[in-house]
Design a protein around this motif. Structure first.
Motif: not given
Length: 478
Positions: A2-9, A56, A96
């Motif tokens: 995983e590059r970064y936590p899923e919820q990262t914006t 991100k 996205q």
């Protein structure tokens, strides 16, 4: 991983503060690949330091730069740079809508033309309805890239071609940009020198492929001719050939058939010079020389009939055929023999003999006729595809097949890294299938047909009259 936590914006503010300029300033700039490496390294560092939003944002920029630009495809210009074992690197479909919206908001602030062009092009491609504003921004950024040899081979070629493609798609909406692009390429062509290597040739190819530079055709052809002769004088036969071929095509566009034929003859003699040079090298190769002579003959054949007497085409082709035959015959002595471990086919031989031995004549003949029921194309294809997957190196290079007397009897292109639907892959697969079919036939003849035939001849002594009698009784023989 995983590059970064899923919820990262990522936000436009985090992009501004991400240090992307500093990341791109590190090391030499070698096109988009080096940008991807620099941005992805900076992204990892940011994530490790707890700067998730900035990290991100850098990853998004890195992914945007990682893709290969394919300007020949207007609607699918970006492709993953790597596809392997069912996995691939980033593709436009991975972004996205929020990512693309972020690019759209950020792109006008970007002062690096490489990055600005890539982001604007992605926004134009991915947002519906399409935004001509971003297409124009991409065009203007692409054409900021220098038209020099070093930048050209590091990716600016594809960028300028993409700029032309976008301009043609926008038509009148692009304003005078196509004329400006044409003027820039013509100016770069005029300012190029022999020391720039292939730059003049590359630029002339861009003009020719897009029907640009019409008003400069004669000047382009003349410069290409002069460069070809200069390289020939320096002994750089490879570049001389390439330039003379291009000069011939440009002279043909001007309607000067005589000059076009002259440059074609010059090209042919360039092949001859290469053949002679190869034969007189420290490690001479008749095999390579034969291919050069063949290319020279093919080049001479392209000269129109009206110009053939001027360049003694028929006489020259006859002379070159003699050189080709001589080099082809000698090339067989240069080939090494590759042997594989022996195969025990005794069981196959015994089975074949048992199929015909001790049987009445007609039964033995029927068994012999059915001893091999033909090629199983599906099996051969499956095996050939497996071999290409497991041993791709053997198919990456083009191959030439020669007869026992040195004549070229078949050629196939290199497979490249295209998909399974490409013409190169199909040609390579077909050649591989034919090769394995030939090997199968050799085994069948040696292990089944020949042993069974020997028994048939010993036990039954069939004559031509016997086969005529059988054929006369067959309802399918007219």
């Amino acid at each position: 991983m995983e590059r970064y936590p899923e919820q990262t914006t990522a936000t436009i503010e985090s992009l501004r503060n991400s240090g992307w300029r500093e990341a791109l300033a590190v090391g030499d700039r070698e096109g988009y690949s080096s940008m991807w490496q620099a941005l992805s390294t900076a992204a990892r560092t940011a994530i490790e330091n707890g700067l998730l939003s900035e990290g991100k944002g850098l990853w998004l920029l890195a992914d945007a730069c990682s893709m290969m630009l394919n300007p020949s495809s207007p609607n699918e210009p970006f492709k993953p740079f790597m596809v392997m074992n069912g996995r691939r690197s980033s593709s436009p479909i991975d972004f996205q809508r929020s990512d693309v919206d972020l690019f759209a908001a950020f792109v006008e602030e970007v002062d690096d033309p490489w990055l600005q062009a890539r982001l604007a092009d992605l926004v134009w491609l991915l947002i519906e309805p399409r935004s001509p504003k971003h297409a124009l921004l991409a065009i203007d950024a692409y054409r900021q890239l220098p038209l020099d040899s070093e930048t050209w081979i590091r990716g600016s070629r594809e960028c300028w071609l993409r700029a032309i493609s976008l301009t043609l798609m926008l038509k009148a909406g692009a304003g005078d940009r196509l004329k400006e692009i044409e003027a820039a390429i013509v100016a770069a062509f005029e300012n190029s020198r022999k020391e720039d290597g292939y730059l003049s040739l590359w630029l002339s190819d861009v003009l020719a492929s897009h029907r640009l530079g019409h008003a400069h055709r004669l000047a382009v052809a003349a410069k290409l001719e002069a460069t070809a002769r200069a390289f020939d004088g320096d002994g750089d036969l490879y570049r001389a050939r390439n330039y003379s071929d291009a000069a011939s095509r440009w002279f043909q566009q001007t309607g000067n058939i005589a000059k076009a034929a002259e440059m074609t003859a010059f090209l042919a003699e360039g092949w001859v010079k290469e053949a002679v040079a190869r034969l007189s090298a420290e490690q001479p190769s008749n095999l390579v020389a034969a291919s050069f002579y063949e290319n020279a003959i093919q080049s001479y054949r392209n000269i129109p009939r009206s110009e053939r007497n001027t360049h003694r085409v028929d006489e020259r082709i006859a002379e070159l055929h003699k050189h080709l035959s001589n080099a082809g015959a000698k090339s067989l002595d240069e080939m090494g023999q590759i042997t594989s471990p022996t195969i025990d086919i005794s069981e196959i031989v015994e089975t074949a003999i048992g199929a015909v031995k001790g049987k009445p004549t007609l039964d033995a003949l029927a068994a012999f006729a059915n001893i091999y029921r033909g090629a199983r194309a599906g099996k051969i294809r499956e095996f050939s595809e497996k071999m290409l997957r497991e041993h791709p190196l053997q198919a990456l290079f083009a191959a030439t097949h020669m007869s026992r007397d040195g004549r070229v009897i078949a050629k196939r292109p290199g497979m490249g890294f295209g998909d399974a639907n490409s013409e190169e892959y199909k040609a390579t697969l077909w050649a591989e299938m034919v090769k394995h079919y030939g090997m199968e036939l050799g085994l069948i003849v040696q292990g089944e047909i020949w042993p069974a035939l020997e028994i048939l001849r010993l036990e039954h002594r069939l004559r031509a009259e016997d086969f005529i009698a059988i054929a006369s009784r067959s309802p399918i023989v007219p």
